[in-house]
Design an enzyme around this catalytic site. Structure first.
Site, PDB file in Angstrom:
ATOM      1  N   LYS A  18      61.031  24.518  74.485  1.00  0.00           N
ATOM      2  CA  LYS A  18      61.288  23.873  73.191  1.00  0.00           C
ATOM      3  C   LYS A  18      60.678  24.777  72.121  1.00  0.00           C
ATOM      4  CE  LYS A  18      60.944  18.967  74.584  1.00  0.00           C
ATOM      5  NZ  LYS A  18      59.950  17.883  74.817  1.00  0.00           N
TER       6      LYS A  18
ATOM      7  N   GLU B 153      67.984   9.287  71.614  1.00  0.00           N
ATOM      8  CA  GLU B 153      68.791  10.464  71.939  1.00  0.00           C
ATOM      9  C   GLU B 153      70.216  10.085  72.313  1.00  0.00           C
ATOM     10  OE1 GLU B 153      66.751  13.015  74.706  1.00  0.00           O
ATOM     11  OE2 GLU B 153      65.115  13.365  73.310  1.00  0.00           O
TER      12      GLU B 153
HETATM   13  P1  PGA Z   1      60.470  14.506  72.563  1.00  0.00           P
HETATM   14  O1  PGA Z   1      61.197  14.137  73.920  1.00  0.00           O
HETATM   15  O2  PGA Z   1      61.331  15.430  71.798  1.00  0.00           O
HETATM   16  O3  PGA Z   1      60.290  13.173  71.882  1.00  0.00           O
HETATM   17  O4  PGA Z   1      59.164  15.142  72.947  1.00  0.00           O
HETATM   18  C1  PGA Z   1      61.904  15.063  74.679  1.00  0.00           C
HETATM   19  C2  PGA Z   1      61.292  15.285  76.034  1.00  0.00           C
HETATM   20  O5  PGA Z   1      60.221  14.710  76.360  1.00  0.00           O
HETATM   21  O6  PGA Z   1      61.822  16.053  76.822  1.00  0.00           O
HETATM   22 ZN    ZN Z   2      60.019  15.700  78.409  1.00  0.00          ZN
END
Ligand code: PGA
Ligand code: ZN
Length: 436
Positions: free
Chosen positions: A340, A208
């Site tokens: 998400k 990231e």
């Molecule tokens: P991921 O990580 O998109 O790989 O799940 C993001 C998070 O855990 O917040």
């Molecule tokens: Zn997370």
């Protein structure tokens, strides 16, 4: 004349920030309005989130999405053609019904989320509004610029498990504007890079965009983060605080936590005590997934002990599910939820989770995934839905910066007081310190 009838749905394979294939969808309305969206992809995934449909097999490490892309045009399009793009709920219900499984394993959550987001974009285009304003109008929200959580060091599944903790982040709740947050974070990110270079530890970045974590312990990462904040002239805990995503499901299961870096295994209670020490010793105002998703007793105990000092976010633990937020609220687990869109698989289910969080007094953090693209839908969701907080990874690489920059553009359309400032952290030690 606007006519928001869905008249064409097309899909193609595009590529995400890790170079993996993903699903892009374009939706055309009868009035000529077009919406386009790209599905993100997680690496540290909860077991109860919508399934990313991947082809398997030897090519592309099994990650190809030809089945999901084909599902959009062959299965989904015939069902949503003719529907009103303004009726997001009807479109999303059609997707859920057509899929018919618990975790969207038939159509693929990557297929459904790209369709759902593209329909939303098309509806906004048809209304002649930017997405954030369309969302605010439809959901009767006052648009606000969110408080960002920004990663300085990556870790966990995003950095070859070089350290156990996944995200070492900063928040600037004491900033006066969103632009101020960007500037302070840029300085901290750069200072952290200088410290890593001085130690001979600057070897690149994690998934990231945060610095690659060459550390001997999780504490060393925390120490270095404090040093980086100080190096910019800030007093840690004053305007700037630390936020952690432990992502404990990645190294913990059924109450046992394996800290690889320190070569020891902790029980649930010991893990809670370790996190408690970190909260005592460092200016931490937010902790995500402190215990694993299959350790509800641990999450409840942690929230009981520390929920009045820090924000406790459920990510893998709540997977953007309204019913899991309700259950958590009944049981006293977490006090915030990560939103998400691809965990739920549709816009409507994500909105449902957000409004449930509001009803139950939970904070909300709209979040990107570790696999991202130029798609900036989440910036609009965070602003238009007045979510309060936004997490998109670090402060480098354009799949991340695109989201921050989009917030700056939106901010120019909003009044100067549209930045939520420290209010999302109300109820934490940081907010109490401000009134003193
Ligand atoms: P991921 O990580 O998109 O790989 O799940 C993001 C998070 O855990 O917040
Ligand atoms: Zn997370």
């Amino acid at each position: 004349m606007t006519d928001p009838t869905i008249s064409n749905v097309s899909s193609r394979r595009v590529w995400d920030s890790r170079g993996n294939p993903t699903v892009e969808v374009e939706v055309l309305l009868a009035d000529g309005a077009v919406g386009r969206a790209i599905a993100p992809a997680g690496a540290s995934r909860g077991t109860r989130e919508a399934i990313d449909l991947r082809d398997g097999g030897p090519a592309l490490a099994g990650m190809n999405v030809s089945q999901a892309v084909s599902n959009v045009e062959k299965l989904i399009a015939p069902v949503i053609l003719g529907l009103d793009a303004n009726n997001q709920l009807e479109v999303d219900k059609a997707l859920i019904q057509l899929d018919g499984t618990d975790y969207k394993s038939r159509l693929g959550g990557n297929a459904t989320v790209a369709v759902s987001m593209a329909v939303l974009h098309a509806a906004a285009a048809s209304a002649g509004k930017p997405l954030w304003r369309h969302l605010a109008d439809v959901n009767q929200q006052t648009p606000t610029l969110p408080l960002p959580e920004i990663q300085i060091f990556g870790g966990g599944a995003h950095a070859g498990r070089r350290v156990d903790v996944q995200d070492f982040m900063v928040m600037v709740p004491g900033a006066d504007s969103f632009d101020d947050v960007m500037e302070v974070t840029s300085e901290i990110y750069r200072a952290a890079g200088s410290i890593m270079r001085q130690k001979g530890h600057s070897v690149g970045v994690a998934d990231e965009g945060g610095w690659w974590p060459v550390f001997d312990s999780n504490e060393e990462a925390l120490e270095t983060l404090v040093q980086a904040i100080q190096a910019t002239g800030e007093t840690p805990g004053d305007r700037v605080v630390i936020s952690l995503d432990i992502a404990a499901s990645e190294f913990g299961s059924k109450g046992r936590y394996r800290l690889a870096l320190e070569d020891r295994e902790l029980g649930s209670d010991e893990m809670i005590r370790l996190l408690g020490r970190w909260i005592d010793d460092y200016p931490i105002a937010s902790i995500e997934d402190p215990l694993s998703e299959d350790d509800p007793e641990g999450v409840i105990a942690f929230t009981q002990e520390y929920g009045n000092r820090v924000q406790v976010i459920g990510d893998d633990y709540l997977v953007t599910s309204a019913s899991l937020v309700n259950q958590a609220a009944d049981e006293g687990a977490c006090n915030a939820v990560l939103i998400k869109v691809n965990q739920s698989g549709t816009i409507s289910e994500s909105l449902d989770c957000l409004s449930t969080a509001r009803t139950r007094g939970y904070r909300a953090v709209v979040s990107a995934r570790s696999g991202e693209s130029e798609d900036v839908t989440i910036s609009h969701l965070a602003v238009g839905l007045n979510a309060g907080q936004l997490k998109v990874g670090s402060f480098t690489r354009s799949e991340r910066m695109a989201k921050w920059n989009e917030c700056l553009r939106i901010g120019d359309q909003l009044s100067a007081d549209a930045f939520v400032k420290g209010s999302p952290l109300a109820g934490t030690w940081w907010a109490r310190q401000q009134v003193r």
